[in-house]
Design an enzyme around this catalytic site. Structure first.
Site, PDB file in Angstrom:
ATOM      1  N   LYS A  13       0.835  -1.208   0.000  1.00  0.00           N
ATOM      2  CA  LYS A  13       0.000   0.000   0.000  1.00  0.00           C
ATOM      3  C   LYS A  13       0.869   1.257   0.000  1.00  0.00           C
ATOM      4  O   LYS A  13       0.586   2.217  -0.710  1.00  0.00           O
ATOM      5  CB  LYS A  13      -0.941   0.027   1.220  1.00  0.00           C
ATOM      6  CG  LYS A  13      -1.886  -1.172   1.299  1.00  0.00           C
ATOM      7  CD  LYS A  13      -2.907  -1.028   2.427  1.00  0.00           C
ATOM      8  CE  LYS A  13      -2.308  -0.966   3.813  1.00  0.00           C
ATOM      9  NZ  LYS A  13      -1.637  -2.241   4.212  1.00  0.00           N
ATOM     10  N   ARG A  88      -9.904   0.725   8.485  1.00  0.00           N
ATOM     11  CA  ARG A  88      -9.432  -0.584   8.911  1.00  0.00           C
ATOM     12  C   ARG A  88     -10.495  -1.362   9.660  1.00  0.00           C
ATOM     13  O   ARG A  88     -10.259  -2.516  10.036  1.00  0.00           O
ATOM     14  CB  ARG A  88      -8.250  -0.384   9.842  1.00  0.00           C
ATOM     15  CG  ARG A  88      -6.908  -0.847   9.327  1.00  0.00           C
ATOM     16  CD  ARG A  88      -5.890  -0.490  10.376  1.00  0.00           C
ATOM     17  NE  ARG A  88      -4.638  -1.138  10.229  1.00  0.00           N
ATOM     18  CZ  ARG A  88      -3.603  -0.652   9.532  1.00  0.00           C
ATOM     19  NH1 ARG A  88      -3.719   0.469   8.871  1.00  0.00           N
ATOM     20  NH2 ARG A  88      -2.472  -1.302   9.508  1.00  0.00           N
ATOM     21  N   ARG A 125      11.972  -5.878   5.070  1.00  0.00           N
ATOM     22  CA  ARG A 125      11.702  -4.461   4.772  1.00  0.00           C
ATOM     23  C   ARG A 125      12.626  -3.528   5.543  1.00  0.00           C
ATOM     24  O   ARG A 125      12.773  -3.636   6.753  1.00  0.00           O
ATOM     25  CB  ARG A 125      10.236  -4.157   5.109  1.00  0.00           C
ATOM     26  CG  ARG A 125       9.877  -2.677   4.985  1.00  0.00           C
ATOM     27  CD  ARG A 125       8.405  -2.489   4.811  1.00  0.00           C
ATOM     28  NE  ARG A 125       7.661  -2.568   6.056  1.00  0.00           N
ATOM     29  CZ  ARG A 125       6.348  -2.365   6.144  1.00  0.00           C
ATOM     30  NH1 ARG A 125       5.642  -2.100   5.053  1.00  0.00           N
ATOM     31  NH2 ARG A 125       5.741  -2.448   7.301  1.00  0.00           N
ATOM     32  N   ARG A 158      11.141  -1.122  10.956  1.00  0.00           N
ATOM     33  CA  ARG A 158      10.055  -0.714  11.842  1.00  0.00           C
ATOM     34  C   ARG A 158      10.006  -1.656  13.034  1.00  0.00           C
ATOM     35  O   ARG A 158      10.099  -2.864  12.861  1.00  0.00           O
ATOM     36  CB  ARG A 158       8.724  -0.751  11.084  1.00  0.00           C
ATOM     37  CG  ARG A 158       8.312   0.600  10.549  1.00  0.00           C
ATOM     38  CD  ARG A 158       7.151   0.499   9.617  1.00  0.00           C
ATOM     39  NE  ARG A 158       5.976  -0.148  10.204  1.00  0.00           N
ATOM     40  CZ  ARG A 158       4.808  -0.215   9.587  1.00  0.00           C
ATOM     41  NH1 ARG A 158       4.665   0.304   8.382  1.00  0.00           N
ATOM     42  NH2 ARG A 158       3.788  -0.797  10.168  1.00  0.00           N
ATOM     43  N   ARG A 169      -0.469  -8.330  13.871  1.00  0.00           N
ATOM     44  CA  ARG A 169      -1.071  -7.425  12.877  1.00  0.00           C
ATOM     45  C   ARG A 169      -1.869  -8.194  11.830  1.00  0.00           C
ATOM     46  O   ARG A 169      -2.929  -7.743  11.391  1.00  0.00           O
ATOM     47  CB  ARG A 169       0.020  -6.577  12.213  1.00  0.00           C
ATOM     48  CG  ARG A 169       0.501  -5.431  13.116  1.00  0.00           C
ATOM     49  CD  ARG A 169       1.893  -4.933  12.747  1.00  0.00           C
ATOM     50  NE  ARG A 169       1.969  -4.401  11.409  1.00  0.00           N
ATOM     51  CZ  ARG A 169       3.091  -4.370  10.680  1.00  0.00           C
ATOM     52  NH1 ARG A 169       4.216  -4.839  11.168  1.00  0.00           N
ATOM     53  NH2 ARG A 169       3.076  -3.847   9.476  1.00  0.00           N
TER      54      ARG A 169
HETATM   55  P1  ADP Z   1       0.699  -1.899   8.065  1.00  0.00           P
HETATM   56  O1  ADP Z   1      -0.387  -1.688   7.060  1.00  0.00           O
HETATM   57  O2  ADP Z   1       1.987  -2.324   7.452  1.00  0.00           O
HETATM   58  O3  ADP Z   1       0.293  -2.760   9.229  1.00  0.00           O
HETATM   59  P2  ADP Z   1       0.498   0.890   8.995  1.00  0.00           P
HETATM   60  O4  ADP Z   1       1.660   1.798   8.911  1.00  0.00           O
HETATM   61  O5  ADP Z   1      -0.657   1.142   8.103  1.00  0.00           O
HETATM   62  O6  ADP Z   1       1.097  -0.566   8.772  1.00  0.00           O
HETATM   63  O7  ADP Z   1      -0.051   0.842  10.506  1.00  0.00           O
HETATM   64  C1  ADP Z   1       0.796   0.639  11.609  1.00  0.00           C
HETATM   65  C2  ADP Z   1      -0.017   0.612  12.902  1.00  0.00           C
HETATM   66  O8  ADP Z   1      -0.677   1.884  13.108  1.00  0.00           O
HETATM   67  C3  ADP Z   1      -1.149  -0.410  12.971  1.00  0.00           C
HETATM   68  O9  ADP Z   1      -0.684  -1.687  13.355  1.00  0.00           O
HETATM   69  C4  ADP Z   1      -2.084   0.225  14.006  1.00  0.00           C
HETATM   70  O10 ADP Z   1      -1.606   0.043  15.306  1.00  0.00           O
HETATM   71  C5  ADP Z   1      -1.977   1.706  13.677  1.00  0.00           C
HETATM   72  N1  ADP Z   1      -2.985   2.152  12.685  1.00  0.00           N
HETATM   73  C6  ADP Z   1      -2.736   2.619  11.430  1.00  0.00           C
HETATM   74  N2  ADP Z   1      -3.877   2.922  10.800  1.00  0.00           N
HETATM   75  C7  ADP Z   1      -4.895   2.640  11.650  1.00  0.00           C
HETATM   76  C8  ADP Z   1      -6.328   2.710  11.575  1.00  0.00           C
HETATM   77  N3  ADP Z   1      -6.961   3.130  10.469  1.00  0.00           N
HETATM   78  N4  ADP Z   1      -7.042   2.325  12.675  1.00  0.00           N
HETATM   79  C9  ADP Z   1      -6.442   1.897  13.777  1.00  0.00           C
HETATM   80  N5  ADP Z   1      -5.111   1.779  13.915  1.00  0.00           N
HETATM   81  C10 ADP Z   1      -4.328   2.154  12.884  1.00  0.00           C
END
Ligand code: ADP
Ligand code: ZN
Length: 214
Positions: A13, A88, A125, A158, A169
């Site tokens: 993404k 999400r 990564r 990360r 996750r």
């Molecule tokens: P990835 O898609 O690789 O898991 P992101 O950078 O999108 O990583 O998200 C990292 C973390 O940030 C998630 O595991 C969560 O804890 C938090 N997060 C990100 N976006 C949201 C969202 N829309 N709702 C709730 N938590 C979020």
């Protein structure tokens, strides 16, 4: 164009969202990036999000909806946006819908990748902490080990890409986020893209979907 990128952690993404945002001239809004920055800066938002992000759990819906409302209200998002990592949950999707009022999303791109592939992608990564460039130790390594090709800064991983947290996750994704595939299918906005191949091929498939929706 108002686009949502859907897909598990490691589906690409961020990589494709960045290119798409440059080519369409609309901002990339990545809730994970916004939260990580808030955590690094130690703001109130960062403090409330920290524990959730560190453990691979979701930040509460109200918190994320609040930050999205502010971000999408800014001038640069009036002509469109690409959302990465939001919504999400079904509650977040409902919140987004009411935020957008009469103008619905143009497209929801679902990046489809098998679990084994995302697990190895996240393990390999590496990111540039300064400019955000993304590398993969096995498929897209930097020219000089440990250094960013773009700006020369040190590369880091990360903290939530550690295997135990990745498992968490993925579990959260399957339970909370995967139901959005059916949700957006009902809304008629969903396009599935096979995102398991090379980045260039995946991006070409994304461009074809965008072309059909434009
Ligand atoms: P990835 O898609 O690789 O898991 P992101 O950078 O999108 O990583 O998200 C990292 C973390 O940030 C998630 O595991 C969560 O804890 C938090 N997060 C990100 N976006 C949201 C969202 N829309 N709702 C709730 N938590 C979020
Ligand atoms: Zn860099």
């Amino acid at each position: 164009m108002r686009v949502v990128l859907l897909g598990p952690p490691g589906s690409g993404k961020g990589t494709h969202g960045k290119r798409l945002s440059e080519s369409l001239g609309v901002p990339l809004v990545a809730t994970g990036d916004i939260l990580r920055q808030a955590i690094a800066e130690g703001t109130a938002l960062g403090k409330s999000a920290q524990e959730h992000v560190k453990s691979g759990r979701l930040v509460p819906d109200e918190t994320v909806l609040g930050l999205i409302e502010t971000r999408l209200g800014r001038r640069d998002a009036q002509g469109g946006f690409i959302l990465d990592g939001f919504p999400r949950t079904v509650a977040q999707a409902e919140g987004l819908k009411s935020l957008l009022g009469g103008r619905p999303l143009d497209l929801v791109l679902n990046l489809v990748v098998p679990t084994e592939v995302v697990v190895s992608r996240l393990r390999d990564r590496w990111l540039c902490a300064k400019c955000g460039a993304i590398y993969n130790a096995s498929t897209a390594p930097p020219k000089v080990a440990g250094r960013c090709d773009v700006c020369g800064s040190a590369l880091t991983q990360r903290t939530d890409d550690e295997p135990e947290t990745v498992r968490k996750r993925l579990e959260v994704y399957a339970r909370e986020t995967a139901p959005l595939v059916a949700y957006y299918e009902r809304e008629g906005a969903l396009r599935n893209v096979d995102a398991s191949g090379l980045a260039a091929d995946v991006y070409a498939a994304i461009q074809r979907s965008i072309g059909k929706a434009a």
